[in-house]
Scaffold this motif. Structure first.
Motif, PDB file in Angstrom:
ATOM      1  N   ASN A 105      54.837  34.588  41.221  1.00 19.58           N
ATOM      2  CA  ASN A 105      54.685  35.521  40.327  1.00 19.58           C
ATOM      3  C   ASN A 105      53.760  34.898  39.405  1.00 19.58           C
ATOM      4  O   ASN A 105      52.650  35.843  38.576  1.00 19.58           O
ATOM      5  CB  ASN A 105      55.995  35.886  38.784  1.00 19.58           C
ATOM      6  N   LEU A 106      53.315  33.494  38.761  1.00 19.49           N
ATOM      7  CA  LEU A 106      52.565  32.973  37.640  1.00 19.49           C
ATOM      8  C   LEU A 106      50.530  33.064  39.074  1.00 19.49           C
ATOM      9  O   LEU A 106      49.979  33.931  38.274  1.00 19.49           O
ATOM     10  CB  LEU A 106      52.217  31.517  37.448  1.00 19.49           C
ATOM     11  N   ASN A 107      50.482  32.921  40.046  1.00 22.40           N
ATOM     12  CA  ASN A 107      49.962  33.121  40.557  1.00 22.40           C
ATOM     13  C   ASN A 107      49.201  35.046  41.071  1.00 22.40           C
ATOM     14  O   ASN A 107      47.958  34.812  40.358  1.00 22.40           O
ATOM     15  CB  ASN A 107      49.884  33.238  42.796  1.00 22.40           C
ATOM     16  N   GLN A 108      50.224  35.663  41.312  1.00 17.55           N
ATOM     17  CA  GLN A 108      49.827  37.041  40.625  1.00 17.55           C
ATOM     18  C   GLN A 108      49.725  37.265  38.908  1.00 17.55           C
ATOM     19  O   GLN A 108      48.035  38.395  39.164  1.00 17.55           O
ATOM     20  CB  GLN A 108      51.238  38.306  41.317  1.00 17.55           C
ATOM     21  N   VAL A 109      50.191  37.041  38.388  1.00 22.25           N
ATOM     22  CA  VAL A 109      49.637  37.208  37.079  1.00 22.25           C
ATOM     23  C   VAL A 109      48.480  36.381  36.656  1.00 22.25           C
ATOM     24  O   VAL A 109      46.948  37.696  35.808  1.00 22.25           O
ATOM     25  CB  VAL A 109      50.295  36.375  36.312  1.00 22.25           C
ATOM     26  N   LEU A 110      48.014  36.023  37.612  1.00 24.17           N
ATOM     27  CA  LEU A 110      46.493  35.104  37.065  1.00 24.17           C
ATOM     28  C   LEU A 110      45.521  36.307  38.226  1.00 24.17           C
ATOM     29  O   LEU A 110      44.565  36.087  37.106  1.00 24.17           O
ATOM     30  CB  LEU A 110      46.644  33.659  37.604  1.00 24.17           C
ATOM     31  N   GLN A 111      45.784  36.735  38.776  1.00 23.34           N
ATOM     32  CA  GLN A 111      44.536  37.312  39.123  1.00 23.34           C
ATOM     33  C   GLN A 111      44.500  38.973  38.683  1.00 23.34           C
ATOM     34  O   GLN A 111      43.576  39.146  38.549  1.00 23.34           O
ATOM     35  CB  GLN A 111      45.926  38.055  40.932  1.00 23.34           C
ATOM     36  N   ARG A 112      45.711  39.061  38.253  1.00 30.54           N
ATOM     37  CA  ARG A 112      45.727  40.138  36.980  1.00 30.54           C
ATOM     38  C   ARG A 112      45.247  39.562  36.063  1.00 30.54           C
ATOM     39  O   ARG A 112      44.025  40.612  35.369  1.00 30.54           O
ATOM     40  CB  ARG A 112      47.453  40.814  36.551  1.00 30.54           C
ATOM     41  N   PHE A 113      46.014  38.619  35.458  1.00 28.10           N
ATOM     42  CA  PHE A 113      44.599  38.371  34.487  1.00 28.10           C
ATOM     43  C   PHE A 113      42.838  38.125  34.500  1.00 28.10           C
ATOM     44  O   PHE A 113      42.447  38.762  33.415  1.00 28.10           O
ATOM     45  CB  PHE A 113      45.159  37.447  33.715  1.00 28.10           C
ATOM     46  N   GLN A 114      42.787  37.717  35.993  1.00 27.82           N
ATOM     47  CA  GLN A 114      41.326  37.910  36.421  1.00 27.82           C
ATOM     48  C   GLN A 114      40.826  38.869  36.441  1.00 27.82           C
ATOM     49  O   GLN A 114      38.728  38.619  35.705  1.00 27.82           O
ATOM     50  CB  GLN A 114      41.123  36.968  37.104  1.00 27.82           C
ATOM     51  N   THR A 115      41.777  39.732  36.726  1.00 24.64           N
ATOM     52  CA  THR A 115      41.075  41.007  37.214  1.00 24.64           C
ATOM     53  C   THR A 115      40.810  41.773  35.655  1.00 24.64           C
ATOM     54  O   THR A 115      39.511  42.621  35.081  1.00 24.64           O
ATOM     55  CB  THR A 115      42.338  42.407  37.507  1.00 24.64           C
ATOM     56  N   ALA A 116      41.472  41.844  35.005  1.00 17.99           N
ATOM     57  CA  ALA A 116      41.969  41.666  33.239  1.00 17.99           C
ATOM     58  C   ALA A 116      40.476  41.702  32.026  1.00 17.99           C
ATOM     59  O   ALA A 116      39.952  42.217  31.660  1.00 17.99           O
ATOM     60  CB  ALA A 116      42.555  41.819  32.110  1.00 17.99           C
ATOM     61  N   THR A 117      40.259  40.765  32.664  1.00 18.29           N
ATOM     62  CA  THR A 117      39.256  39.718  31.917  1.00 18.29           C
ATOM     63  C   THR A 117      37.361  40.092  32.294  1.00 18.29           C
ATOM     64  O   THR A 117      36.888  40.418  32.272  1.00 18.29           O
ATOM     65  CB  THR A 117      38.994  38.039  31.966  1.00 18.29           C
ATOM     66  N   ASP A 118      37.841  40.562  33.821  1.00 21.35           N
ATOM     67  CA  ASP A 118      36.230  41.264  34.257  1.00 21.35           C
ATOM     68  C   ASP A 118      36.418  42.026  34.218  1.00 21.35           C
ATOM     69  O   ASP A 118      35.180  42.736  33.468  1.00 21.35           O
ATOM     70  CB  ASP A 118      36.186  41.094  35.815  1.00 21.35           C
ATOM     71  N   SER A 119      37.988  42.802  33.634  1.00 21.78           N
ATOM     72  CA  SER A 119      36.781  44.497  33.081  1.00 21.78           C
ATOM     73  C   SER A 119      36.610  44.223  31.065  1.00 21.78           C
ATOM     74  O   SER A 119      35.817  44.835  31.138  1.00 21.78           O
ATOM     75  CB  SER A 119      38.277  45.795  32.654  1.00 21.78           C
ATOM     76  N   VAL A 120      37.084  43.517  30.865  1.00 20.31           N
ATOM     77  CA  VAL A 120      36.977  43.483  29.915  1.00 20.31           C
ATOM     78  C   VAL A 120      35.539  42.904  29.431  1.00 20.31           C
ATOM     79  O   VAL A 120      35.245  43.586  28.816  1.00 20.31           O
ATOM     80  CB  VAL A 120      38.080  42.320  28.521  1.00 20.31           C
TER      81      VAL A 120
END
Length: 196
Positions: A105-120
């Protein structure tokens, strides 16, 4: 540990003899019925009751053993065994499962967080570009307005000069016209002079 009767040492024991009269042995303190012997015996009992706490402690120890071993049985042992089993199960099964789940779950959360950071970051870059374009447009518009104002002011100044010149010429014409009218009126006699 035995919870039997109490054993108290005797300070002074009278020697016991046989049933016959001539076989009595004498203590150094006197005979068995003497007052000194009775006092010593009483002192021994007082000493054992006041200062010798072994019987009391032995009774408390027996009560403690009876309370925790006999009445409660092995309840604490069962509770400790259940806790040991629960800890073992937690260490062997629950914690590894939780660790694996958390890592996934942390890997998924980190990937989502990275995607969100890139979008921002992209949105922020677009916003900065839009602001830069808007500022450039405002600066260009302001420069254009300044140039238009300067042209307008020059035009107004030239028009003012033209209007002032026309006004001056009109004033000169009017002055000439009034001067001619005065000359024309001067030819005629005054109205007051015409009447007899």
């Amino acid at each position: 540990m035995s919870c039997g009767g109490t054993e108290t040492p005797m300070v002074c024991e009278a020697t016991q003899g046989g049933g016959g009269g001539g076989g009595k042995k004498k203590d150094s303190l006197g005979t068995a019925g003497s007052p000194a012997h009775l006092i010593i015996k009483d002192l021994g009992e007082i000493h054992s009751r006041l200062l010798d706490h072994r019987p009391v402690i032995q009774g408390e120890a027996c009560y403690f053993v009876k309370e925790f071993e006999e009445k409660r049985g092995l309840r604490e042992m069962r509770v400790l065994e259940n806790l040991k089993n629960m800890i073992h199960e937690t260490n062997e099964h629950t914690l590894p499962t939780c660790r694996e789940t958390m890592q996934d779950n942390l890997n998924q959360v980190l990937q989502r967080f990275q995607t969100a950071t890139d979008s921002v970051c992209r949105l922020q870059q677009r916003e900065q570009e839009r602001k830069k374009m808007h500022n450039d447009h405002l600066i260009a518009s302001e420069k254009q307005h300044i140039m238009q104002r300067e042209d307008f002011m020059k035009e107004q100044h030239s028009k003012q000069t033209e209007v002032d010149e026309e006004h001056r010429k009109a004033m000169e014409r009017l002055k000439e016209q009034y001067a001619e009218m005065e000359k024309g009126l001067a030819k005629f006699p005054a109205f007051g002079e015409l009447e007899p």
